[in-house]
Design a protein around this motif. Structure first.
Motif, PDB file in Angstrom:
ATOM      1  N   TRP A  99       0.849  -1.202   0.000  1.00  7.21           N
ATOM      2  CA  TRP A  99       0.000   0.000   0.000  1.00  7.21           C
ATOM      3  C   TRP A  99       0.875   1.238   0.000  1.00  7.21           C
ATOM      4  O   TRP A  99       1.755   1.397   0.834  1.00  7.21           O
ATOM      5  CB  TRP A  99      -0.918   0.025   1.221  1.00  7.21           C
ATOM      6  CG  TRP A  99      -2.031  -0.962   1.122  1.00  7.21           C
ATOM      7  CD1 TRP A  99      -2.077  -2.186   1.695  1.00  7.21           C
ATOM      8  CD2 TRP A  99      -3.245  -0.804   0.391  1.00  7.21           C
ATOM      9  NE1 TRP A  99      -3.259  -2.812   1.370  1.00  7.21           N
ATOM     10  CE2 TRP A  99      -4.002  -1.988   0.568  1.00  7.21           C
ATOM     11  CE3 TRP A  99      -3.769   0.206  -0.402  1.00  7.21           C
ATOM     12  CZ2 TRP A  99      -5.250  -2.177  -0.008  1.00  7.21           C
ATOM     13  CZ3 TRP A  99      -5.015   0.021  -0.978  1.00  7.21           C
ATOM     14  CH2 TRP A  99      -5.736  -1.159  -0.786  1.00  7.21           C
ATOM     15  N   VAL A 100       0.626   2.148  -0.944  1.00  8.93           N
ATOM     16  CA  VAL A 100       1.402   3.378  -1.073  1.00  8.93           C
ATOM     17  C   VAL A 100       0.448   4.565  -1.030  1.00  8.93           C
ATOM     18  O   VAL A 100      -0.519   4.621  -1.797  1.00  8.93           O
ATOM     19  CB  VAL A 100       2.192   3.393  -2.409  1.00  8.93           C
ATOM     20  CG1 VAL A 100       2.909   4.715  -2.598  1.00  8.93           C
ATOM     21  CG2 VAL A 100       3.160   2.224  -2.460  1.00  8.93           C
ATOM     22  N   THR A 101       0.708   5.495  -0.118  1.00  7.39           N
ATOM     23  CA  THR A 101      -0.112   6.712  -0.047  1.00  7.39           C
ATOM     24  C   THR A 101       0.221   7.590  -1.237  1.00  7.39           C
ATOM     25  O   THR A 101       1.383   7.883  -1.494  1.00  7.39           O
ATOM     26  CB  THR A 101       0.139   7.460   1.277  1.00  7.39           C
ATOM     27  OG1 THR A 101      -0.260   6.619   2.357  1.00  7.39           O
ATOM     28  CG2 THR A 101      -0.658   8.762   1.330  1.00  7.39           C
ATOM     29  N   TYR A 102      -0.811   7.981  -1.985  1.00  9.30           N
ATOM     30  CA  TYR A 102      -0.563   8.796  -3.171  1.00  9.30           C
ATOM     31  C   TYR A 102      -1.100  10.213  -3.063  1.00  9.30           C
ATOM     32  O   TYR A 102      -0.796  11.052  -3.908  1.00  9.30           O
ATOM     33  CB  TYR A 102      -1.109   8.116  -4.431  1.00  9.30           C
ATOM     34  CG  TYR A 102      -2.607   7.913  -4.485  1.00  9.30           C
ATOM     35  CD1 TYR A 102      -3.447   8.883  -5.016  1.00  9.30           C
ATOM     36  CD2 TYR A 102      -3.181   6.733  -4.016  1.00  9.30           C
ATOM     37  CE1 TYR A 102      -4.819   8.693  -5.078  1.00  9.30           C
ATOM     38  CE2 TYR A 102      -4.548   6.535  -4.079  1.00  9.30           C
ATOM     39  CZ  TYR A 102      -5.360   7.514  -4.613  1.00  9.30           C
ATOM     40  OH  TYR A 102      -6.720   7.312  -4.666  1.00  9.30           O
ATOM     41  N   ARG A 103      -1.884  10.516  -2.038  1.00 13.07           N
ATOM     42  CA  ARG A 103      -2.317  11.903  -1.852  1.00 13.07           C
ATOM     43  C   ARG A 103      -2.927  12.094  -0.476  1.00 13.07           C
ATOM     44  O   ARG A 103      -3.427  11.160   0.141  1.00 13.07           O
ATOM     45  CB  ARG A 103      -3.319  12.335  -2.912  1.00 13.07           C
ATOM     46  CG  ARG A 103      -4.685  11.710  -2.735  1.00 13.07           C
ATOM     47  CD  ARG A 103      -5.699  12.230  -3.727  1.00 13.07           C
ATOM     48  NE  ARG A 103      -6.874  11.350  -3.678  1.00 13.07           N
ATOM     49  CZ  ARG A 103      -7.867  11.415  -4.506  1.00 13.07           C
ATOM     50  NH1 ARG A 103      -7.859  12.307  -5.464  1.00 13.07           N
ATOM     51  NH2 ARG A 103      -8.882  10.593  -4.401  1.00 13.07           N
ATOM     52  N   LEU A 104      -2.875  13.352  -0.031  1.00 17.54           N
ATOM     53  CA  LEU A 104      -3.644  13.817   1.115  1.00 17.54           C
ATOM     54  C   LEU A 104      -4.695  14.744   0.548  1.00 17.54           C
ATOM     55  O   LEU A 104      -4.393  15.586  -0.297  1.00 17.54           O
ATOM     56  CB  LEU A 104      -2.756  14.591   2.091  1.00 17.54           C
ATOM     57  CG  LEU A 104      -1.698  13.791   2.832  1.00 17.54           C
ATOM     58  CD1 LEU A 104      -0.829  14.743   3.661  1.00 17.54           C
ATOM     59  CD2 LEU A 104      -2.329  12.742   3.730  1.00 17.54           C
ATOM     60  N   ARG A 105      -5.939  14.573   0.964  1.00 16.75           N
ATOM     61  CA  ARG A 105      -6.980  15.447   0.431  1.00 16.75           C
ATOM     62  C   ARG A 105      -7.786  16.087   1.544  1.00 16.75           C
ATOM     63  O   ARG A 105      -7.935  15.537   2.627  1.00 16.75           O
ATOM     64  CB  ARG A 105      -7.874  14.711  -0.551  1.00 16.75           C
ATOM     65  CG  ARG A 105      -8.654  13.578   0.000  1.00 16.75           C
ATOM     66  CD  ARG A 105      -9.419  12.836  -1.116  1.00 16.75           C
ATOM     67  NE  ARG A 105      -9.713  11.506  -0.669  1.00 16.75           N
ATOM     68  CZ  ARG A 105     -10.846  11.159  -0.069  1.00 16.75           C
ATOM     69  NH1 ARG A 105     -11.799  12.039   0.106  1.00 16.75           N
ATOM     70  NH2 ARG A 105     -11.020   9.924   0.347  1.00 16.75           N
ATOM     71  N   GLU A 106      -8.276  17.262   1.224  1.00 15.21           N
ATOM     72  CA  GLU A 106      -9.118  18.012   2.152  1.00 15.21           C
ATOM     73  C   GLU A 106     -10.387  17.221   2.449  1.00 15.21           C
ATOM     74  O   GLU A 106     -10.853  16.440   1.614  1.00 15.21           O
ATOM     75  CB  GLU A 106      -9.519  19.358   1.534  1.00 15.21           C
ATOM     76  CG  GLU A 106      -8.370  20.265   1.205  1.00 15.21           C
ATOM     77  CD  GLU A 106      -7.869  21.031   2.410  1.00 15.21           C
ATOM     78  OE1 GLU A 106      -8.670  21.325   3.317  1.00 15.21           O
ATOM     79  OE2 GLU A 106      -6.670  21.324   2.430  1.00 15.21           O
ATOM     80  N   MET A 107     -10.950  17.440   3.615  1.00 17.09           N
ATOM     81  CA  MET A 107     -12.225  16.822   3.973  1.00 17.09           C
ATOM     82  C   MET A 107     -13.333  17.860   3.857  1.00 17.09           C
ATOM     83  O   MET A 107     -13.161  18.996   4.287  1.00 17.09           O
ATOM     84  CB  MET A 107     -12.187  16.312   5.413  1.00 17.09           C
ATOM     85  CG  MET A 107     -11.254  15.173   5.633  1.00 17.09           C
ATOM     86  SD  MET A 107     -11.383  14.663   7.361  1.00 17.09           S
ATOM     87  CE  MET A 107     -10.295  13.261   7.346  1.00 17.09           C
ATOM     88  N   ASP A 108     -14.444  17.455   3.301  1.00 22.51           N
ATOM     89  CA  ASP A 108     -15.646  18.280   3.304  1.00 22.51           C
ATOM     90  C   ASP A 108     -16.517  17.714   4.419  1.00 22.51           C
ATOM     91  O   ASP A 108     -17.256  16.755   4.229  1.00 22.51           O
ATOM     92  CB  ASP A 108     -16.356  18.186   1.958  1.00 22.51           C
ATOM     93  CG  ASP A 108     -17.652  18.991   1.928  1.00 22.51           C
ATOM     94  OD1 ASP A 108     -18.140  19.419   2.998  1.00 22.51           O
ATOM     95  OD2 ASP A 108     -18.188  19.176   0.826  1.00 22.51           O
ATOM     96  N   LEU A 109     -16.403  18.296   5.602  1.00 28.05           N
ATOM     97  CA  LEU A 109     -17.066  17.711   6.756  1.00 28.05           C
ATOM     98  C   LEU A 109     -18.550  18.009   6.808  1.00 28.05           C
ATOM     99  O   LEU A 109     -19.295  17.307   7.491  1.00 28.05           O
ATOM    100  CB  LEU A 109     -16.344  18.092   8.030  1.00 28.05           C
ATOM    101  CG  LEU A 109     -14.913  17.517   8.034  1.00 28.05           C
ATOM    102  CD1 LEU A 109     -14.187  17.873   9.289  1.00 28.05           C
ATOM    103  CD2 LEU A 109     -14.914  16.023   7.802  1.00 28.05           C
ATOM    104  N   ASN A 110     -19.016  18.992   6.055  1.00 27.77           N
ATOM    105  CA  ASN A 110     -20.464  19.111   5.885  1.00 27.77           C
ATOM    106  C   ASN A 110     -20.972  17.884   5.135  1.00 27.77           C
ATOM    107  O   ASN A 110     -21.989  17.293   5.505  1.00 27.77           O
ATOM    108  CB  ASN A 110     -20.827  20.401   5.133  1.00 27.77           C
ATOM    109  CG  ASN A 110     -20.636  21.617   5.993  1.00 27.77           C
ATOM    110  OD1 ASN A 110     -21.023  21.642   7.152  1.00 27.77           O
ATOM    111  ND2 ASN A 110     -20.018  22.634   5.432  1.00 27.77           N
TER     112      ASN A 110
END
Length: 110
Positions: free
Chosen positions: A72-83
């Protein structure tokens, strides 16, 4: 405890400050790990990670499977839309509210 297993009340750039108690009902916290996994491309994995220790510091860390030797390779961090996370967890009209100004200071309301 891993960030993916943590159920916290968390943040969104579109979240609002807490409304008067008479105007809304507090539904509870947000399961960030479940939100990340539900919004990642099929076949990939995602976990919630606190990358900065403040109310807006949560990100989804998306991973994909590659063959050996990497796995498993992390390919991105993404913002969360918590609404959106609140709506997925509690239904259509739920939204995120900052109750306290820290990483675990968010909740869902309707």
């Amino acid at each position: 405890m891993s960030a993916a297993a943590v159920t916290v009340a968390a943040a969104s750039a579109l979240a609002v400050m807490a409304p008067p108690a008479s105007a809304a009902t507090r539904l509870g916290g947000i399961n960030l790990g479940a939100y990340c996994q539900r919004t990642v491309p099929p076949g990939d994995a995602s976990v919630a990670r606190l990358i900065e220790n403040h109310a807006r510091g949560w990100r989804c860390a998306d991973s994909m499977w590659t063959d050996a030797p990497f796995g498993w390779v992390t390919y991105r961090l993404r913002e969360m839309d918590l609404n959106h996370a609140c709506r997925l967890q509690y239904g259509g009209s739920a939204y995120a509210v900052l109750e306290q100004n820290h990483a675990q200071g968010w909740a869902c309301y309707r």
